[in-house]
Design an enzyme around this catalytic site. Structure first.
Site, PDB file in Angstrom:
ATOM      1  N   MET A  16       0.835  -1.214   0.000  1.00 65.37           N
ATOM      2  CA  MET A  16       0.000   0.000   0.000  1.00 65.37           C
ATOM      3  C   MET A  16       0.867   1.259   0.000  1.00 65.37           C
ATOM      4  O   MET A  16       0.639   2.177  -0.785  1.00 65.37           O
ATOM      5  CB  MET A  16      -0.935   0.010   1.226  1.00 65.37           C
ATOM      6  CG  MET A  16      -1.995  -1.051   1.210  1.00 65.37           C
ATOM      7  SD  MET A  16      -3.201  -0.828  -0.118  1.00 65.37           S
ATOM      8  CE  MET A  16      -4.167   0.554   0.475  1.00 65.37           C
ATOM      9  N   SER A 130      -9.001   3.056   1.228  1.00 62.02           N
ATOM     10  CA  SER A 130      -9.515   1.784   0.709  1.00 62.02           C
ATOM     11  C   SER A 130      -9.260   1.646  -0.780  1.00 62.02           C
ATOM     12  O   SER A 130      -9.285   2.633  -1.515  1.00 62.02           O
ATOM     13  CB  SER A 130     -11.021   1.681   0.954  1.00 62.02           C
ATOM     14  OG  SER A 130     -11.501   0.484   0.376  1.00 62.02           O
ATOM     15  N   LYS A 184     -13.952   4.155   8.033  1.00 64.63           N
ATOM     16  CA  LYS A 184     -13.248   3.061   7.335  1.00 64.63           C
ATOM     17  C   LYS A 184     -13.565   1.717   7.982  1.00 64.63           C
ATOM     18  O   LYS A 184     -13.720   0.705   7.290  1.00 64.63           O
ATOM     19  CB  LYS A 184     -11.724   3.322   7.336  1.00 64.63           C
ATOM     20  CG  LYS A 184     -10.905   2.194   6.691  1.00 64.63           C
ATOM     21  CD  LYS A 184     -11.282   1.983   5.234  1.00 64.63           C
ATOM     22  CE  LYS A 184     -10.532   0.967   4.435  1.00 64.63           C
ATOM     23  NZ  LYS A 184      -9.943  -0.197   4.921  1.00 64.63           N
ATOM     24  N   HIS A 187     -16.889   0.740   6.770  1.00 67.24           N
ATOM     25  CA  HIS A 187     -16.697   0.321   5.369  1.00 67.24           C
ATOM     26  C   HIS A 187     -16.291  -1.152   5.337  1.00 67.24           C
ATOM     27  O   HIS A 187     -16.834  -1.952   4.577  1.00 67.24           O
ATOM     28  CB  HIS A 187     -15.626   1.193   4.706  1.00 67.24           C
ATOM     29  CG  HIS A 187     -15.074   0.645   3.424  1.00 67.24           C
ATOM     30  ND1 HIS A 187     -14.163  -0.397   3.384  1.00 67.24           N
ATOM     31  CD2 HIS A 187     -15.298   0.972   2.120  1.00 67.24           C
ATOM     32  CE1 HIS A 187     -13.868  -0.682   2.134  1.00 67.24           C
ATOM     33  NE2 HIS A 187     -14.538   0.137   1.347  1.00 67.24           N
ATOM     34  N   ASN A 188     -15.335  -1.517   6.172  1.00 64.54           N
ATOM     35  CA  ASN A 188     -14.862  -2.901   6.171  1.00 64.54           C
ATOM     36  C   ASN A 188     -15.919  -3.868   6.699  1.00 64.54           C
ATOM     37  O   ASN A 188     -16.026  -4.996   6.203  1.00 64.54           O
ATOM     38  CB  ASN A 188     -13.572  -3.019   6.994  1.00 64.54           C
ATOM     39  CG  ASN A 188     -12.364  -2.537   6.214  1.00 64.54           C
ATOM     40  OD1 ASN A 188     -12.487  -1.682   5.338  1.00 64.54           O
ATOM     41  ND2 ASN A 188     -11.195  -3.064   6.518  1.00 64.54           N
ATOM     42  N   GLU A 191     -18.056  -4.427   3.872  1.00 64.01           N
ATOM     43  CA  GLU A 191     -17.267  -5.290   2.952  1.00 64.01           C
ATOM     44  C   GLU A 191     -17.388  -6.769   3.367  1.00 64.01           C
ATOM     45  O   GLU A 191     -17.649  -7.639   2.529  1.00 64.01           O
ATOM     46  CB  GLU A 191     -15.810  -4.816   2.998  1.00 64.01           C
ATOM     47  CG  GLU A 191     -14.785  -5.696   2.315  1.00 64.01           C
ATOM     48  CD  GLU A 191     -13.350  -5.173   2.579  1.00 64.01           C
ATOM     49  OE1 GLU A 191     -13.089  -3.987   2.339  1.00 64.01           O
ATOM     50  OE2 GLU A 191     -12.496  -5.970   3.022  1.00 64.01           O
ATOM     51  N   HIS A 453     -37.349  -6.904  37.370  1.00 60.99           N
ATOM     52  CA  HIS A 453     -36.730  -5.815  36.590  1.00 60.99           C
ATOM     53  C   HIS A 453     -37.742  -4.750  36.165  1.00 60.99           C
ATOM     54  O   HIS A 453     -37.364  -3.772  35.543  1.00 60.99           O
ATOM     55  CB  HIS A 453     -36.013  -6.392  35.360  1.00 60.99           C
ATOM     56  CG  HIS A 453     -34.841  -7.247  35.721  1.00 60.99           C
ATOM     57  ND1 HIS A 453     -33.747  -6.760  36.381  1.00 60.99           N
ATOM     58  CD2 HIS A 453     -34.603  -8.578  35.541  1.00 60.99           C
ATOM     59  CE1 HIS A 453     -32.866  -7.739  36.579  1.00 60.99           C
ATOM     60  NE2 HIS A 453     -33.371  -8.857  36.086  1.00 60.99           N
TER      61      HIS A 453
HETATM   62  C1  6PG Z   1      -9.779  -1.928   1.695  1.00 58.68           C
HETATM   63  C2  6PG Z   1      -9.747  -3.232   2.410  1.00 58.68           C
HETATM   64  C3  6PG Z   1      -8.449  -3.386   3.111  1.00 58.68           C
HETATM   65  C4  6PG Z   1      -8.104  -4.812   3.434  1.00 58.68           C
HETATM   66  C5  6PG Z   1      -8.980  -5.406   4.454  1.00 58.68           C
HETATM   67  C6  6PG Z   1      -8.965  -6.902   4.429  1.00 58.68           C
HETATM   68  O1  6PG Z   1     -10.670  -1.164   1.976  1.00 58.68           O
HETATM   69  O2  6PG Z   1      -8.916  -1.705   0.851  1.00 58.68           O
HETATM   70  O3  6PG Z   1     -10.787  -3.294   3.341  1.00 58.68           O
HETATM   71  O4  6PG Z   1      -8.483  -2.516   4.202  1.00 58.68           O
HETATM   72  O5  6PG Z   1      -8.135  -5.578   2.284  1.00 58.68           O
HETATM   73  O6  6PG Z   1      -8.473  -4.967   5.682  1.00 58.68           O
HETATM   74  O7  6PG Z   1      -9.464  -7.274   5.623  1.00 58.68           O
HETATM   75  P1  6PG Z   1      -9.428  -8.730   6.153  1.00 58.68           P
HETATM   76  O8  6PG Z   1      -7.999  -9.224   6.060  1.00 58.68           O
HETATM   77  O9  6PG Z   1      -9.887  -8.608   7.570  1.00 58.68           O
HETATM   78  O10 6PG Z   1     -10.345  -9.510   5.279  1.00 58.68           O
END
Ligand code: 6PG
Length: 470
Positions: A16, A130, A184, A187-188, A191, A453
């Site tokens: 990266m 990302s 972020k 986002h993940n 994902e 409760h």
């Molecule tokens: C992104 C991805 C990047 C990474 C992930 C993979 O946005 O470019 O999300 O951050 O590929 O962290 O995550 P895992 O290894 O937990 O699947």
């Protein structure tokens, strides 16, 4: 090479970091890169050849080569390494210098680091990036948080290197403190859920529908031309067509089915639990990665509990039509869950997130980029305080016909004994979210029964306790 001083520094020249440096230099910024690993510095210098880029092996030399006040990006693995890098570089920095953590750091670490460094006269901001390797090289989606003045120093460079959609850069200041890293993280989480949904779709199409890799490739390619158009659908289509260099067979069939994870999906679920925001599609995606890793246990369990329900005849054409609707349905629900977490987190952490801006930044460059984000952006632009996409009439209209496909697919999966937990979680979330009455009155009665409760009544105000069973 160029003469000093360099506009920016980059610490961490892995995939990266190296690609982001090359991207920055493509846009006319001079960059000095540092890595402890001499091979990574060499790799940068090899690739950088004609670019205004300088690889450095010595940290003091690296710091001295930068224009002041310095702006140094960090792309190192999240966790203790970030703290170690900060501790090592801090004595070499001067007041007003800026450190920019571009890794997947946990948002609480970003808050802690920001507070600590600001007290010492240095600036620190967390920026989510990302897009993986090619995103870093040719245009990622960038999610900056932290002090706005610090962001302004970086804005021209970040805008230049980011992905563009209709000419608009996929970057924008998202909010104070850890807002960028929080966005972020979510986002993940999204994902993870989308990847799980696609893999469940694959499982059903392969085992219940009998589709081979060519048919899967053609189907996902077609889906990528319609409402499901997205980066993840596009790469999935390509994956099914990829030959294996070693055997000539399809590579997908040779990959061991145990998913790894670095933890960002789990963090999303953990924080959603802390904030009491339901995100079951993300929770289920994390749980399924954990289950996928237990291969020895699953193999033993299969011997004890053989799968005997597979003989169901499903018409391919019929199944693929239903699946497209089911996946579309679950994709909308997944974004709805992730964005509802952002809505609530924004209030709790005082990020003041503009979810139209978040959706805009996610439209290009990132892993969850999708045509759907254009509609999502429009929804939040129209109704900035929207707490859930399911409350937006356009999405309610879209989901009404799509849910039928989801229901049919779940029935087929149950009959075939094929697990579709994320799809089921999406459907149950939808069914729960759209019901004014849920059976939690019974839970309240039970809590009051065994633990006094108390409960509230629907017919009068106040708090009540009953001596149950007497
Ligand atoms: C992104 C991805 C990047 C990474 C992930 C993979 O946005 O470019 O999300 O951050 O590929 O962290 O995550 P895992 O290894 O937990 O699947």
């Amino acid at each position: 090479m160029t003469t000093q001083p360099y506009d920016f520094g980059m610490i961490g020249l892995g995939t990266m970091g190296r690609n982001l440096v090359l991207n920055m230099s493509d846009h006319g910024f001079s960059v000095a890169g540092f890595d402890k690993d001499p091979e990574k510095v060499q790799a940068l210098e090899r690739e950088a050849a004609e670019h205004p880029v300088h690889g450095v092996r010595d940290l003091a030399e690296f710091v001295a080569a930068l224009a002041r006040p310095r702006a140094i990006l960090l792309l190192v693995p999240a966790g203790p390494i970030v703290d170690a890098v900060i501790d090592e570089i801090k004595p070499l920095l001067s007041a007003g210098d800026l450190l920019v953590d571009c890794g997947n750091s946990h948002f609480s670490d970003t808050d802690r680091r920001t507070d600590r460094l600001e007290k010492e006269g240095l600036h620190f901001i967390g920026v989510g990036v990302s897009g993986g390797e090619s995103g870093a090289r040719f245009g990622p989606s960038i999610m900056p948080g932290g002090a706005q003045e610090a962001y302004q120093r970086l804005a021209p460079m970040l805008q230049a290197v980011s992905a563009k959609v209709n000419g608009e850069p996929c970057v924008g200041w998202l909010g104070p403190r850890s807002a960028g890293h929080y966005v972020k993280m979510v986002h993940n989480g999204i994902e993870y859920a989308l990847m799980q949904l696609i893999s469940e779709t694959y499982h059903l199409l392969k085992e219940a529908g009998g589709l081979n890799n060519d048919e899967l490739h053609a189907l996902f390619s077609r889906w990528n031309q319609g409402p499901l158009q997205s980066f993840l659908i596009e790469i999935t289509a390509t994956i099914f067509a990829q030959p294996d260099e070693l055997t000539g067979n399809r590579l997908i069939d040779l990959i061991r089915a145990g998913a790894k994870q670095k933890g960002t999906g789990m963090w999303t679920s953990q924080d959603a639990l802390n904030l009491h925001v339901p995100v079951p599609a993300i929770d289920m995606a994390v749980a399924q990665r954990d289950l996928s890793a237990l291969s020895a246990e699953r193999s033993a369990a299969q011997k004890l509990n053989p799968v005997t329900l597979s003989g169901i005849a499903v018409d391919k054409q019929h199944l693929t039509g239903l699946m497209e609707h089911a996946l579309h349905f679950a994709t909308i629900i997944t974004y709805a869950q992730g964005l509802s977490l952002l809505h609530h987190a924004s209030a709790t952490y005082r990020y003041e997130l503009d979810l139209a801006e978040v959706s805009r930044v996610w439209r290009g460059g990132c892993i969850i980029r999708a045509a759907l984000l254009e509609d999502i952006r429009a929804a939040f632009a129209q109704q900035p305080g929207l707490s859930n996409l399911l409350l937006y009439p356009v999405f309610a209209q879209d989901l009404a016909p799509l849910q039928k496909g989801a229901r049919e697919v779940v029935k087929i999966a149950i009959d075939a004994g094929i697990p579709v937990p994320a799809l089921m979680a999406c459907l149950s979330y939808f069914d729960g979210y759209r019901r004014e009455w849920l059976p939690a009155n019974l839970i309240q009665a039970q809590r009051d029964y065994f633990g006094a409760h108390t409960y509230e009544r629907i017919d009068r105000p106040g708090v009540f306790h009953t001596q149950w069973g007497q």
